[in-house]
Write a protein that holds these residues in place. Sequence first.
Motif, PDB file in Angstrom:
ATOM      1  N   ILE A  66     -98.757 -70.911 -59.017  1.00 50.00           N
ATOM      2  CA  ILE A  66     -98.682 -71.134 -60.460  1.00 50.00           C
ATOM      3  C   ILE A  66     -99.987 -71.705 -60.987  1.00 50.00           C
ATOM      4  N   TYR A  70    -101.467 -67.917 -61.885  1.00 53.46           N
ATOM      5  CA  TYR A  70    -100.691 -67.556 -63.067  1.00 53.46           C
ATOM      6  C   TYR A  70    -101.505 -67.832 -64.335  1.00 53.46           C
ATOM      7  N   ILE A  90     -89.883 -63.581 -64.876  1.00 44.43           N
ATOM      8  CA  ILE A  90     -90.851 -64.190 -63.976  1.00 44.43           C
ATOM      9  C   ILE A  90     -90.065 -64.818 -62.836  1.00 44.43           C
ATOM     10  N   VAL A 108     -95.276 -71.794 -67.023  1.00 47.45           N
ATOM     11  CA  VAL A 108     -94.713 -70.448 -67.137  1.00 47.45           C
ATOM     12  C   VAL A 108     -93.810 -70.373 -68.364  1.00 47.45           C
TER      13      VAL A 108
END
Length: 154
Positions: A66, A70, A90, A108
């Motif tokens: 992440i 990401y 996701i 996210v």
Amino acid sequence: MSDNYAPSTVVVMLGPLHFEHAGSADVLSVKITTVEDLPLILEESGKMVKPSSVDKIHIILKSSAISSLYDEIILKTFFEALKPGAEASIHVLGSVDMPVQPADVDEVRASLIMSGLFLEEEGKPEDDEGGWALTARKPDHATIDEEVEEDEES
């Protein structure tokens, strides 16, 4: 790539993940293993989809990726390709020993909302092995109109 190529599903894998789809011609599979690859791969992949042609996008990554791989630019790259009402999921993979926690996916979650998607659901998948899934939807005009009406009534 032919001009007739029109994937209806996009799968983006971040990090050292292996995924073999069944060879379906309507799936665009994108693999990004380093942050340096991100801009070029997304630019090339974004050209492979047409506006309002994609029903679903799946982004799959390990929780450890992440912070390093990401980026909300992934969602922005494919946003125009998503049909109104299309789903963005996701999948953050964890492990039984190190399960993903809600705070682990704050970035996210925020990126889904900031990219213009409506967060619909999140939590541990049924086949929970320590992962976390977030599902959002691209609004269609009817959804936006309903929300405006609700806001005006309140």
